[in-house]
Design a protein around this motif. Structure first.
Motif, PDB file in Angstrom:
ATOM      1  N   TYR A 149      55.501  36.662  16.706  1.00  0.00           N
ATOM      2  CA  TYR A 149      55.329  37.180  18.056  1.00  0.00           C
ATOM      3  C   TYR A 149      53.928  37.802  18.181  1.00  0.00           C
ATOM      4  CZ  TYR A 149      60.380  36.716  18.105  1.00  0.00           C
ATOM      5  OH  TYR A 149      61.662  36.224  18.011  1.00  0.00           O
ATOM      6  N   SER A 150      53.361  37.666  19.350  1.00  0.00           N
ATOM      7  CA  SER A 150      52.045  38.251  19.630  1.00  0.00           C
ATOM      8  C   SER A 150      52.045  38.807  21.062  1.00  0.00           C
ATOM      9  CB  SER A 150      50.943  37.201  19.476  1.00  0.00           C
ATOM     10  OG  SER A 150      51.109  36.154  20.421  1.00  0.00           O
ATOM     11  N   ILE A 151      51.090  39.651  21.334  1.00  0.00           N
ATOM     12  CA  ILE A 151      50.983  40.269  22.658  1.00  0.00           C
ATOM     13  C   ILE A 151      49.521  40.293  23.067  1.00  0.00           C
ATOM     14  CG2 ILE A 151      50.841  42.611  21.744  1.00  0.00           C
ATOM     15  CD1 ILE A 151      52.474  43.502  24.203  1.00  0.00           C
ATOM     16  N   ASP A 152      49.305  40.021  24.338  1.00  0.00           N
ATOM     17  CA  ASP A 152      47.945  40.126  24.880  1.00  0.00           C
ATOM     18  C   ASP A 152      47.644  41.604  25.038  1.00  0.00           C
ATOM     19  OD1 ASP A 152      45.659  40.239  26.543  1.00  0.00           O
ATOM     20  OD2 ASP A 152      46.085  38.183  27.229  1.00  0.00           O
ATOM     21  N   PRO A 153      46.641  42.126  24.340  1.00  0.00           N
ATOM     22  CA  PRO A 153      46.408  43.575  24.391  1.00  0.00           C
ATOM     23  C   PRO A 153      45.958  44.061  25.766  1.00  0.00           C
ATOM     24  CG  PRO A 153      44.645  42.470  23.206  1.00  0.00           C
ATOM     25  CD  PRO A 153      45.668  41.435  23.468  1.00  0.00           C
ATOM     26  N   VAL A 154      45.513  43.152  26.619  1.00  0.00           N
ATOM     27  CA  VAL A 154      44.983  43.592  27.917  1.00  0.00           C
ATOM     28  C   VAL A 154      46.057  43.562  28.983  1.00  0.00           C
ATOM     29  CG1 VAL A 154      43.253  43.139  29.690  1.00  0.00           C
ATOM     30  CG2 VAL A 154      42.678  42.852  27.267  1.00  0.00           C
ATOM     31  N   ASN A 155      46.747  42.397  29.129  1.00  0.00           N
ATOM     32  CA  ASN A 155      47.700  42.276  30.221  1.00  0.00           C
ATOM     33  C   ASN A 155      49.146  42.522  29.784  1.00  0.00           C
ATOM     34  OD1 ASN A 155      48.412  39.921  28.898  1.00  0.00           O
ATOM     35  ND2 ASN A 155      47.112  38.638  30.227  1.00  0.00           N
ATOM     36  N   GLY A 156      49.410  42.701  28.460  1.00  0.00           N
ATOM     37  CA  GLY A 156      50.745  43.047  27.990  1.00  0.00           C
ATOM     38  C   GLY A 156      51.714  41.894  27.923  1.00  0.00           C
ATOM     39  N   LYS A 157      51.218  40.647  27.987  1.00  0.00           N
ATOM     40  CA  LYS A 157      52.127  39.508  27.890  1.00  0.00           C
ATOM     41  C   LYS A 157      52.466  39.258  26.415  1.00  0.00           C
ATOM     42  CE  LYS A 157      50.478  37.141  32.044  1.00  0.00           C
ATOM     43  NZ  LYS A 157      49.888  35.897  32.588  1.00  0.00           N
ATOM     44  N   MET A 158      53.770  39.173  26.122  1.00  0.00           N
ATOM     45  CA  MET A 158      54.224  38.921  24.751  1.00  0.00           C
ATOM     46  C   MET A 158      54.656  37.464  24.618  1.00  0.00           C
ATOM     47  SD  MET A 158      56.978  40.995  22.425  1.00  0.00           S
ATOM     48  CE  MET A 158      58.406  40.120  23.003  1.00  0.00           C
ATOM     49  N   PHE A 159      54.261  36.839  23.524  1.00  0.00           N
ATOM     50  CA  PHE A 159      54.493  35.416  23.314  1.00  0.00           C
ATOM     51  C   PHE A 159      55.237  35.189  21.999  1.00  0.00           C
ATOM     52  CE2 PHE A 159      50.613  35.954  25.763  1.00  0.00           C
ATOM     53  CZ  PHE A 159      50.734  35.033  26.797  1.00  0.00           C
ATOM     54  N   VAL A 160      55.933  34.075  21.939  1.00  0.00           N
ATOM     55  CA  VAL A 160      56.446  33.546  20.677  1.00  0.00           C
ATOM     56  C   VAL A 160      55.538  32.394  20.288  1.00  0.00           C
ATOM     57  CG1 VAL A 160      58.102  32.044  21.853  1.00  0.00           C
ATOM     58  CG2 VAL A 160      58.448  32.601  19.443  1.00  0.00           C
ATOM     59  N   THR A 161      55.117  32.368  19.002  1.00  0.00           N
ATOM     60  CA  THR A 161      54.055  31.447  18.589  1.00  0.00           C
ATOM     61  C   THR A 161      54.567  30.201  17.900  1.00  0.00           C
ATOM     62  OG1 THR A 161      53.803  32.591  16.480  1.00  0.00           O
ATOM     63  CG2 THR A 161      52.471  33.386  18.345  1.00  0.00           C
ATOM     64  N   LYS A 162      55.838  30.148  17.542  1.00  0.00           N
ATOM     65  CA  LYS A 162      56.344  28.987  16.798  1.00  0.00           C
ATOM     66  C   LYS A 162      57.832  28.867  17.058  1.00  0.00           C
ATOM     67  CE  LYS A 162      54.985  30.756  12.948  1.00  0.00           C
ATOM     68  NZ  LYS A 162      54.726  30.970  11.511  1.00  0.00           N
ATOM     69  N   PRO A 163      58.401  27.685  16.747  1.00  0.00           N
ATOM     70  CA  PRO A 163      59.852  27.530  16.916  1.00  0.00           C
ATOM     71  C   PRO A 163      60.600  28.485  15.990  1.00  0.00           C
ATOM     72  CG  PRO A 163      58.786  25.392  16.697  1.00  0.00           C
ATOM     73  CD  PRO A 163      57.753  26.399  16.368  1.00  0.00           C
ATOM     74  N   LEU A 164      61.724  28.996  16.467  1.00  0.00           N
ATOM     75  CA  LEU A 164      62.555  29.907  15.700  1.00  0.00           C
ATOM     76  C   LEU A 164      63.742  29.164  15.102  1.00  0.00           C
ATOM     77  CD1 LEU A 164      62.585  32.981  18.121  1.00  0.00           C
ATOM     78  CD2 LEU A 164      60.984  32.477  16.255  1.00  0.00           C
ATOM     79  N   ASP A 165      64.258  29.724  14.015  1.00  0.00           N
ATOM     80  CA  ASP A 165      65.434  29.151  13.348  1.00  0.00           C
ATOM     81  C   ASP A 165      66.452  30.265  13.180  1.00  0.00           C
ATOM     82  OD1 ASP A 165      67.314  27.798  11.923  1.00  0.00           O
ATOM     83  OD2 ASP A 165      65.973  27.143  10.322  1.00  0.00           O
ATOM     84  N   ARG A 166      67.553  30.168  13.922  1.00  0.00           N
ATOM     85  CA  ARG A 166      68.549  31.222  13.871  1.00  0.00           C
ATOM     86  C   ARG A 166      69.172  31.341  12.495  1.00  0.00           C
ATOM     87  NH1 ARG A 166      73.607  32.658  13.684  1.00  0.00           N
ATOM     88  NH2 ARG A 166      74.054  30.571  12.932  1.00  0.00           N
ATOM     89  N   GLU A 167      69.239  30.220  11.742  1.00  0.00           N
ATOM     90  CA  GLU A 167      69.847  30.258  10.418  1.00  0.00           C
ATOM     91  C   GLU A 167      68.983  31.043   9.425  1.00  0.00           C
ATOM     92  OE1 GLU A 167      71.864  27.981  12.865  1.00  0.00           O
ATOM     93  OE2 GLU A 167      69.843  27.308  12.286  1.00  0.00           O
ATOM     94  N   GLU A 168      67.686  31.159   9.727  1.00  0.00           N
ATOM     95  CA  GLU A 168      66.833  31.978   8.884  1.00  0.00           C
ATOM     96  C   GLU A 168      66.849  33.432   9.328  1.00  0.00           C
ATOM     97  OE1 GLU A 168      62.926  30.384   8.744  1.00  0.00           O
ATOM     98  OE2 GLU A 168      63.515  28.524   7.737  1.00  0.00           O
ATOM     99  N   ARG A 169      66.770  33.685  10.634  1.00  0.00           N
ATOM    100  CA  ARG A 169      66.818  35.053  11.163  1.00  0.00           C
ATOM    101  C   ARG A 169      67.393  34.976  12.564  1.00  0.00           C
ATOM    102  NH1 ARG A 169      63.944  39.667   9.377  1.00  0.00           N
ATOM    103  NH2 ARG A 169      64.032  41.387  10.884  1.00  0.00           N
ATOM    104  N   ALA A 170      68.422  35.775  12.822  1.00  0.00           N
ATOM    105  CA  ALA A 170      69.134  35.682  14.098  1.00  0.00           C
ATOM    106  C   ALA A 170      68.612  36.655  15.143  1.00  0.00           C
ATOM    107  CB  ALA A 170      70.629  35.911  13.885  1.00  0.00           C
ATOM    108  N   SER A 171      67.906  37.713  14.739  1.00  0.00           N
ATOM    109  CA  SER A 171      67.423  38.689  15.717  1.00  0.00           C
ATOM    110  C   SER A 171      66.179  39.375  15.175  1.00  0.00           C
ATOM    111  CB  SER A 171      68.509  39.715  16.038  1.00  0.00           C
ATOM    112  OG  SER A 171      68.834  40.465  14.871  1.00  0.00           O
TER     113      SER A 171
END
Length: 904
Positions: free
Chosen positions: A207-229
Motif C-alpha cells: 500500500y502507498s499514499i500520495d503525501p500531497v493529496n492523501g490518496k491511498m493505493f494498492v500496488t499489486k494483486p492481493l492473495d487472501r490465502e497469504e494474508r486476509a487483512s
C-alpha cells in the motif's frame, strides 16, 4: 478535522457488506440498518455487558449470528456486547469488527464498533481540529448513545469503515482505495503517510499514499490465502514534521475469490469392508481441504463418486456423503471370491458442489473386500487310500487334498483335520501342510501286520475359524480313508528281556547257566533263528548258536571289576534268515551269590609306638575283606607263636568285631623298626585266615607321646653298610675338592710364568694392511697398478729424489725404543707397563700409519659426486688451530702446518 473518501471494493457502495452467495445472487446488496451504542463501564470486567449492536436486514431475517474480531469482546444473539477478558489499557478507545451472518443466508455484513470508557474525554475532541470527519455520511449516522444513571453521553467520533479489496485483482495498478485529508490543509501544508504491515513493515510496499493529496493505493494483486487483512494507520504532519491530526486506523480486508481447488489429503485412500455386508455399512472416509474461505461458498467442498471399477454385481455398489466424504455401501452382494477389490474415483468440488462455477479435484479410493469364512473346506475325493509298513512311525500314509475358496493362508482357509472313527488305539493322526493345506495322514504308533492287516478311517475337515452365520457345512467335508498294512520281516524277540538268573560265584568252566532263546514274531513265515554273543566284558560266557543255551568258559568272580552290585551283564544277538535279515538283542543278568573265597587283609600296614610302654602308646588295627556278608567280620586277630619274641614283646587285645589294638607287652623296647606278623581270620564258613605283617616304629617319645627328633634318628637304626656308603661319599667329595684346589694353584703359576705381551704375530697394534688392487675412476681405465702397490723394499725410497712422496712410506729414521718387560713382573706393574708402551708408540714416527702426504692417481672426470676435499674450501677469518698441539705427537705435523709452529 479529517475528511475521508472511500472507494468501496464492491462497486463503490458506502456499505461494509460482504456478500457470498451463488452465481445468481453475487450482485452486491446494501446493508439496510446497523446501529451501535457506545457505552462502557468505568472498569470493565469479564462477562459484563458494554454495548448493543442492532441489526436489521432487508429481508427482515432475525436469525443472525454475530462474530467479534477482538477476543476480549463477544456479541450475543440479541446484539449485546460483553467483555470476555480483562482490558489492560483503556487510555484510548477500543475498536474492533463485528460480522453479522444469517443462519439460512450466505450473505455476510460487517461493521466497526468503537468503545470508550465512560467519564473520560477523548483527547481527540479537546481541539476543534481534532477527530475524524468525512465529506459524506458513513455508518456514524447509525451510531447513537444511550444514557443511564451510571453512564453519560459521549461526544460522537468518526469510525472509518473497513476497506474491502478483492484478491487477484487484475489492476491496473496502482489502484486507488481511499482518499483522506485534513481540513487544516487550507492554512497549513500537510504531508500524509501510512504505517503498518503492508506499508512500511513486511510485507512492505503493498500500500502507498500520495503525501500531497492523501490518496491511498494498492500496488499489486492481493492473495487472501497469504494474508486476509491489514491494519494501517494514517498520519498527517505539517511541513516541519509536526503532527497535525491524531493517527487514524485503517482496516483493509481482502475479499476471497474462488482461486483454489480442493486438495485431497491423499491421492489414494485405502479402505475395507467385509464381504456380505449389509447396505449402509461404513467403508471409509475421504477428506479434501480448500484454501479459500471456508465460511463462503468458495471453500465449501462437496463430494461425489465419478466411477466404480468393476461394475459387479451392479455399477453403484457404494455412495458417498457429499458433505463429510464418508463412503458406505448401498447394495448387497459383496463377494470377495468374485471381486476382491473395488476402485472408486471420488471428485471434490467447491462452490458447494456447483459444477458450473466450482473448481474440482479427484482422488482414488481402493476398497478391499475382507474375507469371511463363508466357504467350508471340501475334500476333493470321497475316499482315499494308502499303505504303511508295520512297525514304522512318522510315516505319511497318504495326503488328503482339500479345496477352500476363502482367502489363502488365513484362519478362514487353514484346514483342521480330525479322525472321526476307525482308529480307537490312536495309531494315526492328520497333520496340516501349512503351504498346500493338505492333510498328511501320519502313523504315530506302530501297527502290527499280525494283528491288523487294514484300517478304515473316517476323516472330517474344518477351518480354524468358525463358519460365518448362516453358512452350513458341506457334505464334502467328510471322506473315508482305507489303509493297508504291509508285512515286513520283524526281528526275533526275547520274551524276557533282560533275563535275571542267580548263581554262586566260582562255578567251574563248562557249567550250563540257562537257555536264552528268542521268538520270531512273523507267524506267517517260517524262519530259523540263530544266536551269537554281542557283549561279554569278562569273556566268561558262551551261547549255543542254535538253541541259545548259555554256559561258562571261566570262573565267575563276584569281586571282579566287571560285576556291579553283584550283577554281571552280557548281551546276546538273535537273528533270522529272512530277506532282509533281522536281528534282536537280549540282555542276560547274572546275580552272583558270594562265597568265602577272599581272606582278610590287615590294615594299616605301618604304626608307631613309644619305646617305653604307655597307656596311649598303641596301634589300632583292623582288616578288609573283598567278600560280602556273612563272609567278613567279625575278625579274629592273633600273634604267631614263632618267633617267640613276638608274643614276648607284643600283645593284641580285641576292641570289637572289626578292630583290635597292638601294643608293647614289656615296659621297654629298644628304638627301631620291627615287623610284627599278625594272623587275621574272617567269619566265613569255613573261615579264611591270612598272615599279614605290620611294620612298627619304636622311638623315644616326648611328654605328649610323640616321637622326638633324636628318637627319630635313633629309630632309623642305620646299618653298617649304610654307614660305609656315607663315608665313601664323603671321601670322594673331599678328593674332588683337593684336586680342584691343586688345579687352580698350577694355573696361577703358569699365568705368572707366561710373558705379559702377546707374540708379535698376534700384535693387534696398527699395521699397514695390503689389500687387492683397485682400479681408477669410471672414465679412467688406463692406470699403472704398480703405483698403488706397497713397496717391498725401501731402496727406491732412499734413492728417490727429494719431492712429494707418492705413497704411505715408512720414514727412514732410527726406531724408537720401547720399554722392556721384566722377566717376572708384578701384577701391580701391568698398568704402568701398558701406559709406558702407549706413550712410546705415540711418539714413534716409524709406527704405522706413517705421517706423510699421499698422492693418488687420476680417476677420470664426469663424476656427479662433488669434491670431498677440504683443500678447496675457503674460510673467512682466522681460525685458531693451537688445539692440535694437544692431540699428541701424531698431529704435530698438522699443528705445524696450520698452527704456525716451528718444525723440529
Amino acid at each position: 478535522m479529517w475528511q475521508i473518501w472511500i472507494i468501496s471494493a464492491e462497486g463503490g457502495k458506502n456499505c461494509t457488506q460482504r456478500l457470498r452467495h451463488n452465481a445468481k445472487s453475487r450482485a452486491s446488496q446494501r446493508l439496510c440498518c446497523v446501529s451501535c451504542t457506545f457505552t462502557a463501564l468505568f472498569i470493565p470486567f469479564p462477562s459484563a455487558p458494554v454495548s448493543t449492536v442492532k441489526f436489521e436486514s432487508c429481508l427482515h431475517n432475525r436469525e443472525v449470528v454475530f462474530v467479534s474480531s477482538d477476543p476480549a469482546f463477544s456479541v450475543r444473539s440479541d446484539g449485546s456486547v460483553y467483555v470476555e477478558q480483562e482490558v489492560a489499557n483503556l487510555s484510548k478507545p477500543v475498536q474492533f469488527m463485528v460480522t453479522a451472518r444469517g443462519l439460512r443466508d450466505t450473505r455476510i455484513w460487517e461493521t466497526t464498533v468503537k468503545l470508550a470508557v465512560a467519564g473520560h474525554a477523548n483527547p481527540r475532541h479537546n481541539a476543534k481540529t481534532n477527530g475524524w470527519s468525512s465529506s459524506e455520511p458513513f455508518p456514524r449516522k447509525h451510531l447513537r448513545s444511550s444514557s443511564s444513571n451510571s453512564l453519560r453521553r459521549q461526544k460522537r467520533d468518526w469510525v472509518i469503515p473497513p476497506i474491502n479489496v478483492p484478491e487477484n485483482s487484475r489492476g491496473p495498478f496502482p489502484q486507488m482505495l481511499v482518499r483522506i485529508r485534513s481540513d487544516q490543509d487550507v492554512t497549513v501544508g500537510i504531508r500524509y503517510s501510512i504505517t503498518g504491515a503492508g506499508a512500511d513493515q513486511p510485507p512492505s510496499d503493498i500500500y502507498s499514499i500520495d503525501p500531497v493529496n492523501g490518496k491511498m493505493f494498492v500496488t499489486k494483486p492481493l492473495d487472501r490465502e497469504e494474508r486476509a487483512s491489514y491494519h494501517l494507520r494514517a498520519h498527517a504532519v505539517d511541513m516541519n514534521g509536526n503532527q497535525v491530526e491524531n493517527p487514524i486506523d485503517l482496516y483493509i480486508y481482502v475479499i476471497d475469490m474462488n482461486d483454489n481447488r480442493p486438495e485431497f489429503q491423499n491421492q489414494v485412500y485405502n479402505g475395507s469392508v467385509d464381504e456380505g455386508s449389509k447396505p449402509g455399512s461404513s467403508v471409509m472416509q475421504v477428506t479434501a481441504g480448500d484454501a479459500d474461505d471456508f465460511t463462503t461458498a468458495n471453500g465449501m467442498v462437496r463430494y461425489r463418486i465419478l466411477s466404480q471399477t468393476p461394475h459387479n454385481p451392479i455399477p453403484n455398489m457404494f455412495t458417498i456423503n457429499s458433505e463429510t466424504g464418508d463412503i458406505i455401501t448401498v447394495a448387497a452382494g459383496l463377494d470377495r471370491e468374485k471381486v476382491s477389490q473395488y476402485t472408486i474415483i471420488v471428485q471434490a468440488t467447491d462452490m458447494e458442489g456447483n459444477l458450473n462455477y466450482g473448481l474440482s479435484n479427484t482422488a482414488t479410493a481402493l476398497i478391499s473386500i475382507t474375507d469371511i469364512n463363508d466357504n467350508p473346506p471340501e475334500l476333493t475325493d470321497k475316499t482315499f487310500s494308502g499303505e504303511v509298513p508295520e512297525n514304522k512311525v512318522n510315516v505319511v500314509v497318504t495326503n488328503l487334498t482339500v479345496v477352500d475358496r476363502d482367502q489363502p493362508h488365513s484362519v478362514n482357509w487353514n484346514a483342521v483335520y480330525r479322525i472321526a472313527s476307525g482308529d480307537p488305539s490312536g495309531h494315526f493322526t492328520v497333520r496340516t501342510n501349512p503351504v498346500t493345506n493338505e492333510g498328511m495322514l501320519t502313523v504315530v504308533k506302530p501297527v502290527d501286520f499280525e494283528m491288523n492287516r487294514a484300517f478304515m478311517l473316517m476323516v472330517v475337515v474344518s477351518n480354524q475359524a468358525h463358519l460365518a452365520s448362516g453358512i452350513q457345512s458341506s457334505l464334502s467335508s467328510t471322506a473315508g480313508v482305507t489303509i493297508s498294512v504291509q508285512d515286513v520281516n520283524e526281528p526275533p524277540v526275547f520274551p524276557v528281556n533282560p533275563k535275571l538268573i542267580r548263581f554262586e560265584e566260582g562255578v567251574p568252566a563248562g557249567t550250563t547257566l540257562t537257555v536264552f532263546s528268542a521268538q520270531d514274531p512273523d507267524h506267517f513265515i517260517h524262519q530259523t533263528v540263530r544266536y551269537s554273543k554281542l557283549s561279554d566284558p569278562a569273556n566268561w560266557l558262551r551261547i549255543n548258536r542254535t538253541n541259545g543255551q548259555i554256559s561258562t568258559m571261566a570262573l565267575l568272580d563276584r569281586e571282579s571289576m566287571y560285576v556291579k552290585n553283584n550283577v554281571y551283564e552280557a548281551t546276546f544277538l538273535a537273528f533270522d534268515n529272512g530277506a532282509p535279515q533281522a536281528s534282536g538283542t537280549g540282555t542276560l543278568q547274572i546275580y552272583l551269590i558270594d562265597v568265602n573265597d577272599n581272606a582278610p587283609v590287615l590294615m594299616p600296614r605301618e604304626g608307631q609306638v613309644c619305646e617305653r610302654a604307655r597307656p596311649a602308646s598303641r596301634v589300632n588295627i583292623t582288616a578288609s575283606d573283598a567278600d560280602g556278608d556273612p563272609n567278613v567280620g567279625p575278625f579274629v586277630f592273633e600273634l604267631p607263636s614263632f618267633p617267640a619274641s613276638v608274643r614276648r614283646n607284643w600283645t593284641v587285645s580285641r576292641l570289637n568285631g572289626d578292630y583290635a589294638q597292638l601294643r608293647l607287652k614289656i615296659p621297654y623296647l629298644e628304638s627301631g623298626f620291627y615287623d610284627i606278623p599278625v594272623f587275621v581270620s574272617d567269619s566265613g564258613n569255613p573261615p579264611l585266615s591270612n598272615r599279614s605283617v605290620i611294620r612298627i616304629k619304636v622311638c623315644p617319645c616326648d611328654d605328649n607321646g610323640d616321637c622326638s627328633a633324636t628318637g627319630a634318628v635313633a629309630a632309623a637304626g642305620l646299618g653298617t653298610g649304610a654307614i660305609i656308603a656315607i663315608l665313601i661319599c664323603i671321601i670322594i667329595l673331599l678328593t674332588m675338592v683337593l684336586i680342584f684346589v691343586m688345579w687352580m694353584k698350577r694355573r696361577e703359576k703358569e699365568r705368572q710364568a707366561k710373558p705379559l705381551l702377546i707374540d708379535p704375530e698376534d700384535d693387534v697394534r696398527d699395521n699397514i694392511l695390503k689389500y687387492d688392487e683397485e682400479g681408477g675412476g669410471e672414465e679412467d681405465q688406463d692406470y699403472d697398478l704398480s703405483q698403488l702397490q706397497q713397496p717391498e723394499s725401501l731402496d727406491h725410497i732412499i734413492n728417490k729424489p727429494a719431492g712429494v712422496r707418492r705413497v704411505d712410506e715408512r720414514p727412514v729414521i732410527a726406531e724408537s725404543q720401547y720399554p722392556v718387560r721384566p722377566s717376572l713382573p708384578h701384577p701391580g706393574d701391568i698398568g704402568d707397563f701398558i701406559i709406558d708402551g702407549l706413550r712410546a708408540a705415540d711418539n714413534d714416527p716409524t709406527a704405522p700409519p706413517y705421517d706423510s702426504l699421499l698422492v693418488f692417481d687420476y680417476e677420470g672426470s664426469g663424476s656427479t659426486a662433488g669434491s670431498v676435499s677440504s683443500l678447496n674450501s675457503s674460510s673467512s677469518g682466522d681460525q685458531d688451530y693451537d688445539y692440535l698441539n694437544d692431540w699428541g705427537p701424531r698431529f704435530k705435523k698438522l699443528a705445524d702446518l696450520y698452527g704456525g709452529g716451528e718444525e723440529n
